[in-house]
Design a protein around this motif. Structure first.
Motif, PDB file in Angstrom:
ATOM      1  N   TYR A  25       0.871  -1.182   0.000  1.00 53.91           N
ATOM      2  CA  TYR A  25       0.000   0.000   0.000  1.00 53.91           C
ATOM      3  C   TYR A  25       0.905   1.228   0.000  1.00 53.91           C
ATOM      4  O   TYR A  25       1.572   1.516   0.995  1.00 53.91           O
ATOM      5  CB  TYR A  25      -0.890  -0.063   1.230  1.00 53.91           C
ATOM      6  CG  TYR A  25      -1.751   1.130   1.551  1.00 53.91           C
ATOM      7  CD1 TYR A  25      -2.168   2.036   0.564  1.00 53.91           C
ATOM      8  CD2 TYR A  25      -2.193   1.343   2.852  1.00 53.91           C
ATOM      9  CE1 TYR A  25      -2.974   3.115   0.887  1.00 53.91           C
ATOM     10  CE2 TYR A  25      -3.009   2.414   3.183  1.00 53.91           C
ATOM     11  CZ  TYR A  25      -3.396   3.304   2.197  1.00 53.91           C
ATOM     12  OH  TYR A  25      -4.195   4.370   2.521  1.00 53.91           O
ATOM     13  N   GLY A  26       0.964   1.926  -1.142  1.00 48.80           N
ATOM     14  CA  GLY A  26       1.845   3.066  -1.292  1.00 48.80           C
ATOM     15  C   GLY A  26       1.084   4.373  -1.376  1.00 48.80           C
ATOM     16  O   GLY A  26       0.029   4.448  -2.018  1.00 48.80           O
ATOM     17  N   VAL A  27       1.627   5.411  -0.727  1.00 46.33           N
ATOM     18  CA  VAL A  27       1.001   6.733  -0.749  1.00 46.33           C
ATOM     19  C   VAL A  27       2.078   7.790  -0.960  1.00 46.33           C
ATOM     20  O   VAL A  27       3.277   7.502  -0.923  1.00 46.33           O
ATOM     21  CB  VAL A  27       0.248   7.024   0.564  1.00 46.33           C
ATOM     22  CG1 VAL A  27      -0.877   6.018   0.780  1.00 46.33           C
ATOM     23  CG2 VAL A  27       1.204   7.021   1.754  1.00 46.33           C
ATOM     24  N   THR A  28       1.649   9.018  -1.182  1.00 49.26           N
ATOM     25  CA  THR A  28       2.586  10.120  -1.425  1.00 49.26           C
ATOM     26  C   THR A  28       3.117  10.708  -0.131  1.00 49.26           C
ATOM     27  O   THR A  28       4.326  10.953   0.003  1.00 49.26           O
ATOM     28  CB  THR A  28       1.893  11.221  -2.247  1.00 49.26           C
ATOM     29  OG1 THR A  28       1.405  10.665  -3.473  1.00 49.26           O
ATOM     30  CG2 THR A  28       2.880  12.343  -2.567  1.00 49.26           C
ATOM     31  N   ARG A  29       2.214  10.948   0.856  1.00 49.18           N
ATOM     32  CA  ARG A  29       2.587  11.592   2.114  1.00 49.18           C
ATOM     33  C   ARG A  29       2.180  10.710   3.290  1.00 49.18           C
ATOM     34  O   ARG A  29       1.322   9.840   3.161  1.00 49.18           O
ATOM     35  CB  ARG A  29       1.881  12.949   2.242  1.00 49.18           C
ATOM     36  CG  ARG A  29       1.941  13.843   1.013  1.00 49.18           C
ATOM     37  CD  ARG A  29       0.934  14.995   1.156  1.00 49.18           C
ATOM     38  NE  ARG A  29      -0.426  14.490   1.324  1.00 49.18           N
ATOM     39  CZ  ARG A  29      -1.450  15.209   1.781  1.00 49.18           C
ATOM     40  NH1 ARG A  29      -1.264  16.481   2.123  1.00 49.18           N
ATOM     41  NH2 ARG A  29      -2.652  14.682   1.898  1.00 49.18           N
ATOM     42  N   ASP A  30       2.756  10.982   4.456  1.00 51.05           N
ATOM     43  CA  ASP A  30       2.411  10.201   5.640  1.00 51.05           C
ATOM     44  C   ASP A  30       0.918  10.242   5.928  1.00 51.05           C
ATOM     45  O   ASP A  30       0.303   9.223   6.266  1.00 51.05           O
ATOM     46  CB  ASP A  30       3.171  10.734   6.866  1.00 51.05           C
ATOM     47  CG  ASP A  30       4.664  10.444   6.805  1.00 51.05           C
ATOM     48  OD1 ASP A  30       5.042   9.466   6.149  1.00 51.05           O
ATOM     49  OD2 ASP A  30       5.439  11.204   7.409  1.00 51.05           O
ATOM     50  N   ASP A  76      -1.493  10.421   4.038  1.00 49.61           N
ATOM     51  CA  ASP A  76      -2.326   9.701   3.072  1.00 49.61           C
ATOM     52  C   ASP A  76      -2.542   8.243   3.455  1.00 49.61           C
ATOM     53  O   ASP A  76      -3.368   7.559   2.845  1.00 49.61           O
ATOM     54  CB  ASP A  76      -1.693   9.768   1.678  1.00 49.61           C
ATOM     55  CG  ASP A  76      -1.641  11.185   1.130  1.00 49.61           C
ATOM     56  OD1 ASP A  76      -2.527  11.979   1.481  1.00 49.61           O
ATOM     57  OD2 ASP A  76      -0.710  11.493   0.356  1.00 49.61           O
ATOM     58  N   LEU A  77      -1.793   7.760   4.443  1.00 47.23           N
ATOM     59  CA  LEU A  77      -1.980   6.378   4.908  1.00 47.23           C
ATOM     60  C   LEU A  77      -3.217   6.328   5.795  1.00 47.23           C
ATOM     61  O   LEU A  77      -3.206   6.781   6.936  1.00 47.23           O
ATOM     62  CB  LEU A  77      -0.756   5.906   5.697  1.00 47.23           C
ATOM     63  CG  LEU A  77       0.454   5.446   4.898  1.00 47.23           C
ATOM     64  CD1 LEU A  77       1.608   5.134   5.839  1.00 47.23           C
ATOM     65  CD2 LEU A  77       0.122   4.224   4.041  1.00 47.23           C
ATOM     66  N   VAL A  78      -4.290   5.772   5.262  1.00 47.98           N
ATOM     67  CA  VAL A  78      -5.552   5.706   5.997  1.00 47.98           C
ATOM     68  C   VAL A  78      -6.059   4.265   6.025  1.00 47.98           C
ATOM     69  O   VAL A  78      -5.683   3.435   5.185  1.00 47.98           O
ATOM     70  CB  VAL A  78      -6.619   6.629   5.374  1.00 47.98           C
ATOM     71  CG1 VAL A  78      -6.137   8.074   5.386  1.00 47.98           C
ATOM     72  CG2 VAL A  78      -6.965   6.198   3.952  1.00 47.98           C
ATOM     73  N   LEU A  79      -6.901   3.978   6.991  1.00 53.25           N
ATOM     74  CA  LEU A  79      -7.567   2.680   7.156  1.00 53.25           C
ATOM     75  C   LEU A  79      -6.586   1.518   7.306  1.00 53.25           C
ATOM     76  O   LEU A  79      -6.910   0.369   6.982  1.00 53.25           O
ATOM     77  CB  LEU A  79      -8.535   2.410   5.991  1.00 53.25           C
ATOM     78  CG  LEU A  79      -9.654   3.435   5.802  1.00 53.25           C
ATOM     79  CD1 LEU A  79     -10.633   2.962   4.740  1.00 53.25           C
ATOM     80  CD2 LEU A  79     -10.393   3.703   7.111  1.00 53.25           C
ATOM     81  N   VAL A  80      -5.393   1.815   7.821  1.00 51.42           N
ATOM     82  CA  VAL A  80      -4.437   0.741   8.092  1.00 51.42           C
ATOM     83  C   VAL A  80      -5.003  -0.212   9.138  1.00 51.42           C
ATOM     84  O   VAL A  80      -4.720  -1.416   9.119  1.00 51.42           O
ATOM     85  CB  VAL A  80      -3.083   1.325   8.540  1.00 51.42           C
ATOM     86  CG1 VAL A  80      -2.118   0.221   8.948  1.00 51.42           C
ATOM     87  CG2 VAL A  80      -2.477   2.168   7.427  1.00 51.42           C
ATOM     88  N   ASP A  81      -5.826   0.312  10.037  1.00 51.59           N
ATOM     89  CA  ASP A  81      -6.451  -0.546  11.042  1.00 51.59           C
ATOM     90  C   ASP A  81      -7.355  -1.597  10.407  1.00 51.59           C
ATOM     91  O   ASP A  81      -7.492  -2.713  10.932  1.00 51.59           O
ATOM     92  CB  ASP A  81      -7.226   0.300  12.055  1.00 51.59           C
ATOM     93  CG  ASP A  81      -8.305   1.162  11.407  1.00 51.59           C
ATOM     94  OD1 ASP A  81      -8.117   1.587  10.246  1.00 51.59           O
ATOM     95  OD2 ASP A  81      -9.337   1.415  12.053  1.00 51.59           O
ATOM     96  N   ARG A  82      -7.978  -1.258   9.275  1.00 49.71           N
ATOM     97  CA  ARG A  82      -8.801  -2.238   8.562  1.00 49.71           C
ATOM     98  C   ARG A  82      -7.934  -3.379   8.050  1.00 49.71           C
ATOM     99  O   ARG A  82      -8.320  -4.550   8.107  1.00 49.71           O
ATOM    100  CB  ARG A  82      -9.528  -1.573   7.383  1.00 49.71           C
ATOM    101  CG  ARG A  82     -10.664  -0.635   7.748  1.00 49.71           C
ATOM    102  CD  ARG A  82     -12.007  -1.359   7.851  1.00 49.71           C
ATOM    103  NE  ARG A  82     -12.397  -1.997   6.602  1.00 49.71           N
ATOM    104  CZ  ARG A  82     -13.090  -1.401   5.619  1.00 49.71           C
ATOM    105  NH1 ARG A  82     -13.446  -0.130   5.749  1.00 49.71           N
ATOM    106  NH2 ARG A  82     -13.428  -2.061   4.538  1.00 49.71           N
ATOM    107  N   LEU A  83      -6.750  -3.058   7.549  1.00 50.44           N
ATOM    108  CA  LEU A  83      -5.831  -4.094   7.064  1.00 50.44           C
ATOM    109  C   LEU A  83      -5.341  -4.965   8.211  1.00 50.44           C
ATOM    110  O   LEU A  83      -5.216  -6.191   8.070  1.00 50.44           O
ATOM    111  CB  LEU A  83      -4.651  -3.452   6.340  1.00 50.44           C
ATOM    112  CG  LEU A  83      -4.990  -2.665   5.067  1.00 50.44           C
ATOM    113  CD1 LEU A  83      -3.744  -1.991   4.515  1.00 50.44           C
ATOM    114  CD2 LEU A  83      -5.607  -3.576   4.012  1.00 50.44           C
ATOM    115  N   GLU A  84      -5.067  -4.350   9.346  1.00 48.48           N
ATOM    116  CA  GLU A  84      -4.622  -5.124  10.502  1.00 48.48           C
ATOM    117  C   GLU A  84      -5.712  -6.075  10.973  1.00 48.48           C
ATOM    118  O   GLU A  84      -5.435  -7.216  11.362  1.00 48.48           O
ATOM    119  CB  GLU A  84      -4.226  -4.169  11.629  1.00 48.48           C
ATOM    120  CG  GLU A  84      -2.970  -3.353  11.315  1.00 48.48           C
ATOM    121  CD  GLU A  84      -2.714  -2.255  12.332  1.00 48.48           C
ATOM    122  OE1 GLU A  84      -3.657  -1.929  13.097  1.00 48.48           O
ATOM    123  OE2 GLU A  84      -1.587  -1.725  12.369  1.00 48.48           O
TER     124      GLU A  84
END
Length: 346
Positions: free
Chosen positions: A242-247, A249-257
């Protein structure tokens, strides 16, 4: 027992039909007022040839070799006049929906909630109208959503699993954007119009390792796919970058966990393109694809992101001399979605 058949047409339109016990797909489609290609309906001409991309079925032996060869049958080709489903199925139809006298489904739903993620994205959920059937779609597909008062639509992939009365999307926040502006002032309970589902970017039957590549809000369709896989179970390894431009922009990481805790064999990693980021992994997704992820080409790759990301991944595969067994990708801009499937020769 009745089964649900998803007919995915060449133009990306998908229609769902019910199929009765011992009923052929051709007959079920005709009963649902969809005229699939056919001439003889006896397994002789081959005009009704399609491809089954998921599910169990019986073909019997009431057709001739000229209509469907053994090699074609082994590759999942079917004659819809002979195909009798034994489970829910997905059938790719090699003609536009308009030639089959059908079109895009339309429905309405009410805005339930809008959750902002700083200036990066909006997590948006909708509820079906009272008494309405939840929208049918294949995990990974998108719909066009009408922006109230504008006469225009915007395309977004479902971020939720199919079949739920409450469904959602992950929408990039665009300064001055038509949909972003509407959602910033919208009130819960407002009704919006949807057309779809659409697109050939959807989860196929998993028979080999998967590599998922998400760019920004291109994470949305993978959330839908992963929910389905977590529910069904999967014996193959699944990797997501999961790649993004800025810090931010990383959203919904909890859903992946949460998915990782339910789905053995699934793992993911995130990366940030900004070289000044404090994130442990910087750069683009191509810099984090390892040889074991590519599995000497015996891998199905799903990619959803902006056009430059898609082009970069394709160049990376060329440079590495890797040809994935299947490469499904969707590239999106604020006003356009393009889905493509590339399959390596068997």
């Amino acid at each position: 027992m009745h089964y649900t058949i998803a007919l995915n047409f060449e133009d990306g339109v998908t229609r769902f039909i019910d199929c009765k016990p011992n009923e052929t797909v051709l007959d079920a489609a005709f009963r649902n007022r969809i005229n699939l290609p056919m001439d003889c309906s006896d397994g002789v001409c081959g005009t009704c040839k399609c491809r089954c991309e998921g599910g169990e079925y019986e073909m019997g032996d009431d057709y001739i070799e000229d209509a469907l060869s053994e090699d074609e049958a082994a590759r999942g080709q079917v004659l819809t006049c002979q195909m009798v489903p034994a489970s829910d199925c997905v059938v790719a139809v090699p003609v536009p929906s308009t030639l089959c006298k059908t079109g895009i489904a339309r429905f309405e739903a009410r805005l339930a909630a809008v959750t902002p993620h700083q200036d990066a994205a909006l997590e948006v959920s909708f509820e079906t109208l009272s008494g309405a059937t939840p929208p049918s779609f294949l995990p990974g597909q998108y719909v066009n959503i009408g922006v109230p008062g504008s006469g225009q639509t915007r395309a977004y992939s479902f971020s939720s699993a199919p079949g739920a009365a409450r469904f959602g999307f992950l929408i990039k926040r665009v300064p001055g954007g038509l949909m972003s502006g509407y959602l910033d002032r919208a009130q819960a309970g407002e009704s919006l119009e949807f057309t779809g589902p659409l697109g050939s970017f959807y989860l196929r039957e998993v028979t080999r390792p998967l590599l998922m590549l998400a760019g920004g809000t291109g994470l949305a369709p993978f959330l839908s796919m992963l929910e389905v896989l977590a529910e069904r179970g999967c014996e193959q390894p699944i990797r997501l970058i999961y790649g993004v431009t800025r810090d931010q922009d990383l959203v919904l990481v909890d859903r992946l966990e949460a998915v990782a805790s339910r789905l053995p064999g699934f793992s993911f990693q995130t990366c940030v393109a900004d070289p000044d980021s404090a994130h442990p992994r910087t750069g683009y997704v191509t810099g984090h694809m390892t040889a074991d992820m590519l599995n000497d080409g015996d891998v199905d790759v799903y990619l959803c992101g902006p056009p430059p990301m898609v082009d970069a991944v394709r160049r990376h595969f060329d440079q590495q001399g890797v040809v994935p067994r299947n490469f499904h990708y969707e590239k999106f801009t604020p006003t356009q979605v393009i889905t493509v499937d590339e399959t390596a020769p068997a």
